[in-house]
Design an enzyme around this catalytic site. Structure first.
Site, short mmCIF file in Angstrom:
data_model
loop_
_atom_site.label_atom_id
_atom_site.label_comp_id
_atom_site.label_asym_id
_atom_site.label_seq_id
_atom_site.Cartn_x
_atom_site.Cartn_y
_atom_site.Cartn_z
N HIS A 1 0.51 -1.34 -0.18
CA HIS A 1 -0.47 -0.10 0.01
C HIS A 1 0.65 1.65 0.05
O HIS A 1 2.09 0.69 -0.21
CB HIS A 1 -1.08 0.00 1.14
CG HIS A 1 -0.88 -0.06 2.51
ND1 HIS A 1 -0.12 -1.20 3.65
CD2 HIS A 1 -0.02 1.14 3.49
CE1 HIS A 1 0.23 -0.60 4.90
NE2 HIS A 1 1.03 0.83 4.80
N GLU B 1 -3.88 4.54 1.94
CA GLU B 1 -3.93 4.54 3.55
C GLU B 1 -3.86 5.65 3.89
O GLU B 1 -2.88 6.47 2.63
CB GLU B 1 -2.91 3.43 4.13
CG GLU B 1 -2.41 3.74 6.42
CD GLU B 1 -1.24 3.79 6.65
OE1 GLU B 1 -0.82 3.10 6.16
OE2 GLU B 1 -1.37 3.12 7.41
#
Lengths: 134, 134
Positions: B79, B130
């Site tokens: 991520h 995120e």
């Protein structure tokens, strides 16, 4: 050896839609697209305060990101680019450590016109690594 | 809305080997591993001059990166984490634009103890995003 993270490259199936997503939904500063026929991609840069995201769209029938997009139709993170001070010294040190350099092993001008090399993802935790001379 | 790239997270099958690769082969500054039992991962941070790489190793039988590592046995980029000034305002704006927030939709303390949220990769070009309150 590695210095700044120059950029994270994300391959996308629709460069206009991805640009609008980063500009309008994520509120980032987004450049105009630039065709890079010698690399088979069109690039859009997202300027963050500390680094850049490089959006990659396929350009032409033989784009080097064509297979990646066929496997990842939504797009996905394609590579990380780290800056190095001396790309030939970095290459020789990495080869001595057993890492595989892709292609001819000789640096080529990248999207910023500076010499770049790519390292085999199998040698770097499944991550395609670009080195760019800073 | 999005600010600095806080980190790039790379899931790895062998955290000690990946740490040695970044420290010895790539010459980077590598932290000691820290178990994060509430997140099911062990983290190692690579400090670059402008951002961080977060190496993630699975911790425990139910690690949230277990399936990812089963699909990507060499590891891979897991991520990207962008900083935001106000995570609740960012969440509400993203939801209004149609983006899906994972889990309960309420921020939780992340690996740095600051509130974080994750956004659905299908809404962000195959990239798990995120957001961390800066």
């Amino acid at each position: 050896m590695i210095g700044r993270l120059n950029h994270v490259a994300i391959a996308v199936p629709d460069l206009a839609a991805a640009s609008a997503l980063y500009r309008d939904t994520l509120g980032a500063t987004v450049s105009e697209p630039v065709d890079q026929p010698e690399h088979g991609v069109t690039t859009v840069f997202i300027d963050l305060p500390n680094t850049k995201i490089e959006l990659l769209g396929a350009l032409g029938a033989d784009s080097p990101i064509g297979k990646f997009l066929a496997r990842n139709p939504d797009g996905g993170i394609h590579h990380l680019c780290y800056e190095v001070d001396d790309i030939l010294a970095a290459r020789d040190s990495l080869k001595a450590a057993g890492a595989r350099v892709l292609g001819s092993g000789e640096p080529r001008p990248g999207a910023h016109g500076k010499p770049v090399l790519f390292l085999h993802p199998k040698d770097f935790n499944g991550t395609l690594v670009e080195l760019e001379q800073a």
